[in-house]
Design a protein around this motif. Structure first.
Motif, PDB file in Angstrom:
ATOM      1  N   VAL A 784      34.134  -4.095  57.767  1.00 47.04           N
ATOM      2  CA  VAL A 784      33.673  -3.650  56.437  1.00 47.04           C
ATOM      3  C   VAL A 784      32.369  -4.365  56.068  1.00 47.04           C
ATOM      4  O   VAL A 784      32.234  -5.581  56.248  1.00 47.04           O
ATOM      5  CB  VAL A 784      34.765  -3.957  55.379  1.00 47.04           C
ATOM      6  N   GLU A 785      31.429  -3.588  55.572  1.00 47.56           N
ATOM      7  CA  GLU A 785      30.110  -4.135  55.226  1.00 47.56           C
ATOM      8  C   GLU A 785      30.244  -5.208  54.127  1.00 47.56           C
ATOM      9  O   GLU A 785      30.984  -5.007  53.158  1.00 47.56           O
ATOM     10  CB  GLU A 785      29.242  -2.988  54.706  1.00 47.56           C
ATOM     11  N   ARG A 786      29.534  -6.307  54.300  1.00 45.52           N
ATOM     12  CA  ARG A 786      29.621  -7.379  53.299  1.00 45.52           C
ATOM     13  C   ARG A 786      28.543  -7.178  52.227  1.00 45.52           C
ATOM     14  O   ARG A 786      27.491  -7.815  52.247  1.00 45.52           O
ATOM     15  CB  ARG A 786      29.467  -8.740  53.970  1.00 45.52           C
ATOM     16  N   LYS A 787      28.842  -6.291  51.332  1.00 40.02           N
ATOM     17  CA  LYS A 787      27.896  -6.006  50.259  1.00 40.02           C
ATOM     18  C   LYS A 787      28.691  -5.848  48.959  1.00 40.02           C
ATOM     19  O   LYS A 787      29.752  -5.224  48.934  1.00 40.02           O
ATOM     20  CB  LYS A 787      27.151  -4.709  50.582  1.00 40.02           C
ATOM     21  N   VAL A 788      28.196  -6.427  47.879  1.00 42.10           N
ATOM     22  CA  VAL A 788      28.918  -6.386  46.620  1.00 42.10           C
ATOM     23  C   VAL A 788      27.939  -6.217  45.464  1.00 42.10           C
ATOM     24  O   VAL A 788      26.815  -6.725  45.510  1.00 42.10           O
ATOM     25  CB  VAL A 788      29.774  -7.672  46.437  1.00 42.10           C
ATOM     26  N   VAL A 789      28.401  -5.490  44.452  1.00 41.13           N
ATOM     27  CA  VAL A 789      27.623  -5.422  43.213  1.00 41.13           C
ATOM     28  C   VAL A 789      28.155  -6.533  42.320  1.00 41.13           C
ATOM     29  O   VAL A 789      29.369  -6.620  42.091  1.00 41.13           O
ATOM     30  CB  VAL A 789      27.820  -4.054  42.519  1.00 41.13           C
ATOM     31  N   TYR A 790      27.270  -7.393  41.858  1.00 36.73           N
ATOM     32  CA  TYR A 790      27.722  -8.484  40.986  1.00 36.73           C
ATOM     33  C   TYR A 790      27.196  -8.230  39.578  1.00 36.73           C
ATOM     34  O   TYR A 790      25.984  -8.128  39.359  1.00 36.73           O
ATOM     35  CB  TYR A 790      27.227  -9.838  41.539  1.00 36.73           C
ATOM     36  N   LEU A 791      28.151  -8.162  38.640  1.00 38.92           N
ATOM     37  CA  LEU A 791      27.759  -7.976  37.239  1.00 38.92           C
ATOM     38  C   LEU A 791      28.030  -9.262  36.455  1.00 38.92           C
ATOM     39  O   LEU A 791      29.176  -9.548  36.096  1.00 38.92           O
ATOM     40  CB  LEU A 791      28.559  -6.822  36.621  1.00 38.92           C
ATOM     41  N   PRO A 792      26.985 -10.069  36.226  1.00 41.87           N
ATOM     42  CA  PRO A 792      27.181 -11.206  35.311  1.00 41.87           C
ATOM     43  C   PRO A 792      27.233 -10.628  33.895  1.00 41.87           C
ATOM     44  O   PRO A 792      26.323  -9.898  33.503  1.00 41.87           O
ATOM     45  CB  PRO A 792      25.917 -12.063  35.518  1.00 41.87           C
ATOM     46  N   SER A 793      28.302 -10.889  33.163  1.00 35.74           N
ATOM     47  CA  SER A 793      28.444 -10.268  31.838  1.00 35.74           C
ATOM     48  C   SER A 793      27.374 -10.796  30.893  1.00 35.74           C
ATOM     49  O   SER A 793      26.739 -11.828  31.167  1.00 35.74           O
ATOM     50  CB  SER A 793      29.823 -10.605  31.273  1.00 35.74           C
ATOM     51  N   CYS A 794      27.210 -10.120  29.763  1.00 39.89           N
ATOM     52  CA  CYS A 794      26.191 -10.601  28.823  1.00 39.89           C
ATOM     53  C   CYS A 794      26.555 -12.005  28.340  1.00 39.89           C
ATOM     54  O   CYS A 794      25.685 -12.809  28.038  1.00 39.89           O
ATOM     55  CB  CYS A 794      26.018  -9.625  27.664  1.00 39.89           C
ATOM     56  N   VAL A 795      27.871 -12.314  28.310  1.00 42.61           N
ATOM     57  CA  VAL A 795      28.279 -13.660  27.861  1.00 42.61           C
ATOM     58  C   VAL A 795      27.769 -14.716  28.845  1.00 42.61           C
ATOM     59  O   VAL A 795      27.177 -15.724  28.439  1.00 42.61           O
ATOM     60  CB  VAL A 795      29.821 -13.753  27.745  1.00 42.61           C
ATOM     61  N   THR A 796      27.958 -14.483  30.147  1.00 46.33           N
ATOM     62  CA  THR A 796      27.488 -15.508  31.099  1.00 46.33           C
ATOM     63  C   THR A 796      25.957 -15.482  31.223  1.00 46.33           C
ATOM     64  O   THR A 796      25.360 -16.462  31.640  1.00 46.33           O
ATOM     65  CB  THR A 796      28.131 -15.350  32.492  1.00 46.33           C
ATOM     66  N   ARG A 797      25.350 -14.351  30.843  1.00 41.98           N
ATOM     67  CA  ARG A 797      23.873 -14.336  30.858  1.00 41.98           C
ATOM     68  C   ARG A 797      23.312 -15.118  29.683  1.00 41.98           C
ATOM     69  O   ARG A 797      22.169 -15.543  29.699  1.00 41.98           O
ATOM     70  CB  ARG A 797      23.356 -12.887  30.814  1.00 41.98           C
TER      71      ARG A 797
END
Ligand SMILES: Cc1cc2nc3c(=O)[nH]c(=O)nc-3n(C[C@H](O)[C@H](O)[C@H](O)COP(=O)(O)OP(=O)(O)OC[C@H]3O[C@@H](n4cnc5c(N)ncnc54)[C@H](O)[C@@H]3O)c2cc1C
Ligand code: SF4
Ligand code: SF4
Length: 1024
Positions: A784-797
């Motif tokens: 399986v390809e090692r690719k991920v979408v990472y969403l840092p939430s607005c809180v952690t931003r």
């Protein structure tokens, strides 16, 4: 002087409909000086409540905020799980045995009767009062102490602990101590995860497996009791026993004499033994008078307290002998042609085997099962049952697999030799299963039956649960008589189910109390039911649920006059002034069971199916502060009733205004809208959804506020951009000004702004550092390809670590570091700085802006993940839950993960774990719990630390920034936080929750990803 209801020669003059609650009037009970005529509702305040209240405040130093007298909260507390409502004059939140000890003599002095309230899940009207309610739950750590003895075979408990929680304590004790045997509590009511020890003792509750041998009466070893005069008896303490015998010589002598009298009466002794051979909670536990040495009054008193529903004394501590919880289990679900066969099978199993549980389902219950997909796939013959068809759910247990097999064999042999008519061949069609998924389904369906009837009823009606028992051999004819009775009175949905092994049936049906006709139908049915059960079959009118007000008028019918008068004598001995929960168990009003019936006005489809069972209360972060979910619904129902009145009288309008005013803070502002109530609700009600809809309706009327929200939504990037420097500035002020100034100033601003400006605390985060650049995978991996979408939430931003964690980088840095070790390619969604899941707006009721932001986010995630081809990890659990909740495109349904879940599912084989901490605490945010991630979260933490302790807090109450604007919300919820010494660090997956947990503990809570990052290295490749 209060108005007094008169009896005796003037008995005909009593007007019960206008009431007179519990005033002393002469009675014709032999030997009694004075008893109380109970016809609740005419409690006249002649000044006694004011005097009582002023003594509570001035003499006993009970703070004013713990003495509740306002119309809304007393109304809210007038509700328990029964179908009665009494409005207390006052609710006092009690904190300790010491307080009870002091309060009771004052209650006696002022003649202000008291009713104790634990979790308020009672069904028979024993936990409501029109006088003073002493509430012992919802008070943080109070009444929640415990000691586990030895290997868990004994446990000492305070009355505010929830019974299911006690079983978890016993499980943890076995695990920690490495003990061989798992013990559990004997009593096992189906309300186990909500009811409290005080209520379990006082109702002598039982359930599916405990039978008559493992209830409190048989498994309690010792007890601490506070009597009405304020004396405390600790039956485990020889000095206390001796002192009590000395100071209460008269009471002890009376108890002994009564026991001698009963023991000398062979007929009465036989009756008592016969009645308690089956489940019975009608009247007092007078088996205490025959089971003990008459010369040992303390032992007798101890047992009499059990099932006394708070009418003889207050139980401040109970020591139980626990029972063995066998690890090996198997169940089967067998269909029978006729209820006769099912009941005969139960009788055979009871006689010949040691089977653990046998539950019966009548045709109406089976019709409910047909709505359940899973059981229909396991037992497809369910719809074939005829009018009198029935099923048994049978469970066997054993300490080892071999012994379980032996038990199963014994059961099947008995069944096969009993000449029973199974619907289809037993062995082939209805086999035993050891598969937890299979037997779990059977039991889930059984536990869900009451809610299924409750959830399917007409809005405006109540769900009633009657609870009768007879000897197992009479179960079949009694069941058929009861079915015919329901048919005769037009109760089409009535289901008969229950603990067949004990001859115990629960009769579940919906009932309206909207018209005189409905009340009359109920009264006629009830009279007939009592005659069938108590007279024809000599059974128990209440097998498990306690007498309460519901069958108090029928105690004499069930027990006969001799035993009934003995019960009155007992009440007189312990509580001669009728201060303790009068009118419950014993009541001279023959119609009390049909008075003060609780209406259920239609309010909103979101909550109309609420049964007011109270199961949701212990999950609610605002339960100590304002209202519980059940109370929110109750109050909202009353508001709806008042609103529905056309041409309201001045009085009704004033009441409505007062209710709306108080609800605005207690119902609306302090609801975290986290929906943890839904998790425990048998009919799946999320009170937060109701509150959010109220907020949205209010905002519709305040268009300008909505347009500000819409503008904020449109310019979200600018907003998230200014927050980090602002937080850094505040952190800078903190360094210069210290805690005190900021706390005072922000506290003041919070009040002046009507809770709009958050209150500062020393654990406020600094501004978040800039987001790290996304990783690129270093090499190409097979599979399986090692690719991920990472969403840092607005809180952690926006929010970084607190000032105390100055050495840490941002959450996004830790996450990126982990992903880098696992050699993942990372993609951020497009336009990240402008993205928000919508929760910020949704929780405040800005529905339109929330929907717009959610749609934008979904589009960005679809694009980044190539329509769900790549997994998406969201670093803040509540945001993930919000995204999942608003998802429109099914392509993303299985692609979204919160951090623990993603790491557990995708990274375990790519990282090397080390236990880098000795003992850590974890708080799984409420949103993750609702997503079912709790176990995964715990297991992941256990890979990083030697010992892991859960916070035990269902929801911290932070709810975005609500907990900062209403700090009492998190304060109330986190009063229950009880982390052991030695816990050094805390971890969670929501930055705002972490902040509030740190603020209310001695431990710094931060993101779980920091722990995983510290504990992991890239997995070394296996050498070729
Ligand atoms: C859906 C549903 C299912 C249920 N299933 C079962 C079941 O399977 N089996 C069963 O037995 N019951 C069942 N019940 C009834 C109820 O949950 C139990 O009786 C429970 O033990 C009551 O505990 P509580 O904490 O809610 O007590 P409460 O309702 O608060 O109080 C119960 C009684 O105890 C008194 N009391 C409370 N604390 C003390 C104290 N410290 N000292 C002295 N008196 C005290 C109260 O005054 C009251 O009379 C069910 C209820 C519901 C709503
Ligand atoms: S919301 Fe659900 S759990 Fe709460 S009282 Fe109502 S039915 Fe019970
Ligand atoms: S949503 Fe949360 S705060 Fe609101 S009633 Fe439910 S549990 Fe309580």
């Amino acid at each position: 002087m209060p108005q007094v209801a008169t009896v005796g020669s003037n008995a005909s003059k009593i007007d019960y409909s206008i009431g007179g609650t519990v005033y002393p009037v002469p009675q014709d009970v032999k030997g009694s000086k004075v008893v109380y005529q109970n016809a609740d509702g005419m409690r006249v305040d002649d000044g006694r409540y004011q005097n009582f209240k002023s003594d509570l405040k001035n003499e006993l130093a009970i703070p004013e905020e713990r003495i509740i007298t306002d119309a809304v909260k007393t109304y809210a507390y007038g509700t328990d799980a029964s179908f009665y409502r009494l409005l207390p004059q006052m609710v006092v939140k009690i904190h300790s045995e010491e307080e009870v000890k002091k309060i009771l003599p004052y209650a006696k002095k002022h003649q202000t009767p008291v009713t104790f309230r634990a979790a308020g899940t009672s069904l028979s009207g024993q936990a409501v009062s029109d006088s003073v309610l002493l509430k012992l739950s919802h008070v943080g750590k109070n009444f929640r102490d415990y000691t586990v003895h030895e290997d868990g075979r004994k446990i000492t408990l305070e009355p505010g602990l929830i019974l299911g929680e006690v079983n978890r304590i016993l499980q943890a004790h076995k695990k920690k101590g490495g003990h061989a045997v798992q013990y559990k509590m004997g009593p096992d009511p189906s309300s186990i995860d909500s009811c409290m020890v005080g209520g379990v003792v006082a109702n002598n509750s039982s359930g599916m497996c405990c039978g008559v041998k493992q209830n409190t009466y048989h498994t309690l070893e010792d007890m601490r009791i506070v009597f009405v005069d304020g004396t405390v008896l600790d039956t485990a303490d020889p000095a206390s026993r001796e002192s009590f015998l000395r100071t209460h010589q008269d009471l002890c002598a009376k108890v002994s004499n009564l026991a001698k009298k009963v023991q000398a009466d062979a007929d009465l002794t036989a009756l008592i033994k016969k009645k308690f051979a089956i489940k019975c909670t009608t009247g007092y536990s007078i088996n205490a008078l025959v089971d003990n040495d008459a010369n040992d009054p303390i032992e007798i008193i101890k047992r009499l307290m059990i099932g006394s529903e708070g009418t003889l004394g207050f139980v401040s501590r109970a020591t139980y002998n626990t029972v063995v919880d066998h690890p090996h289990k198997a169940s089967c679900f067998i269909m029978f042609k006729d209820v006769d066969d099912a009941c005969k099978a139960a009788a055979v199993l009871r006689r010949e085997t040691t089977v653990d549980a046998v539950e019966i389902f009548d045709k109406a219950s089976l019709r409910q099962c047909e709505k359940h997909e899973k059981i229909m796939s396991l037992v497809p013959t369910i719809p074939e049952a005829g009018k009198y068809g029935a099923a048994l759910l049978i469970e066997c247990r054993g300490p080892t697999d071999a012994e379980l097999d032996q038990n199963i064999k014994a059961v099947t042999t008995s069944l096969d030799n009993a000449n029973l008519n199974f619907l289809h061949p037993r062995e082939e069609t209805y086999p035993f299963s050891k598969d937890p998924a299979v037997y779990g389904t059977y039991w889930d369906v059984r536990k869900g039956l009451i809610p299924m009837v409750g959830g399917g009823r007409e809005a405006g009606t109540s769900v009633l649960i009657e609870d009768v028992a007879c000897e197992v051999d009479s179960l079949a004819p009694m069941t058929k008589d009861l079915m015919a009775m329901f048919e005769k009175h037009g109760y089409d949905d009535a289901s008969c189910m229950g603990h067949a092994l004990e001859g115990n049936l629960h009769l579940v049906f919906s009932q309206g109390f909207r018209t005189e006709k409905e009340v009359e139908t109920y009264a006629a049915m009830m009279q007939e039911m009592c005659e069938i059960v108590a007279v024809k079959y000599k059974g128990s009118l209440k097998a498990e649920h306690g007498t309460g007000r519901n069958v108090a008028p029928f105690v004499e019918m069930e027990w006969g006059t001799k035993a009934y008068e003995i019960m009155w004598e007992l009440k007189e001995m312990f509580d001669p002034d009728y201060v303790l929960n009068p009118g419950v168990i014993l009541n001279r009003d023959p119609d009390v069971h049909q008075k003060f019936l609780k209406p259920k006005p239609v309010a909103d489809p979101i909550v109309d199916m609420c049964m007011e069972c109270g199961f949701c209360e212990s999950n609610c972060p605002s339960r100590d502060v304002s209202l519980t979910p059940r109370q929110r619904i109750t109050v909202y129902r009353e508001i709806s009733r008042l609103q529905a009145i056309e041409n309201r009288s001045t009085e009704d309008q004033a009441r409505l205004d007062e209710f709306l005013d108080i609800f605005s803070y207690a119902g609306d502002s302090t609801c975290a809208a986290d929906g943890m109530c839904e998790v425990k609700c048998p009919v799946g009600i999320n009170t937060g959804t109701l509150v959010k809809s109220i907020r949205a309706r209010e905002l519709e009327q305040a268009k300008n506020v909505s347009s500000v929200a819409a503008s904020l939504g449109r310019n979200f990037a600018s907003f998230t951009g200014v927050v980090p420097p602002f937080l850094n500035m505040v952190s800078g002020f903190h360094s210069i000004l210290g805690d005190g100034v900021l706390k005072t100033v922000s506290g003041g601003l919070n009040k002046i702004s009507g809770n709009l400006i958050p209150e500062w605390n020393p654990h406020m985060p600094r501004g978040a550092p800039k987001l790290p650049e996304p990783n690129h995978a270093k090499e190409k991996h097979p599979g399986v390809e090692r690719k991920v979408v990472y969403l840092p939430s607005c809180v952690t931003r926006m929010m970084g670590p607190s000032k105390a964690d100055a050495n840490l980088e941002g959450v996004a840095d830790a996450m990126m570091s982990i992903l880098s070790k696992a050699d993942y390619e990372v993609v951020y969604p497009k336009g990240l700085s402008d993205q928000c899941c919508g929760m910020l707006f949704n929780s405040r009721g800005f529905k339109d802006t929330a929907l717009t932001k959610a749609a934008q986010m979904e589009e960005a995630l679809l694009e980044a993940s190539e329509n769900g081809k790549y997994p998406i990890v969201v670093d803040t659990s509540p945001c993930l839950a919000e995204i999942k909740g608003s998802l429109q495109n099914p392509a993303l349904r299985f692609s979204l993960y919160e951090p623990a879940e993603f790491i557990a599912n995708h990274l375990l084989d790519k990282l090397e774990f080390n236990k880098v901490k000795k003992h850590v605490a974890i708080h799984v945010p409420c949103s993750s719990k609702k997503l079912g991630v709790e176990q995964t979260f715990t297991k992941l933490a256990e890979k990083c630390a030697e010992e892991v302790t859960g916070s035990g807090i269902p929801c911290c109450g932070m709810a975005g920034d609500r907990g900062m604007r209403y700090p009492e919300l998190t304060g109330g919820s986190l009063k229950y936080l009880d982390l052991p010494k030695g816990c050094t660090d805390g971890y969670s997956t929501s930055r705002t929750c972490e902040m509030s947990l740190t603020n209310h503990s001695d431990i710094s809570f931060k993101g779980l990803v920091y722990l995983v990052d510290e504990a992991t290295t890239a997995k070394k490749k296996a050498s070729a």
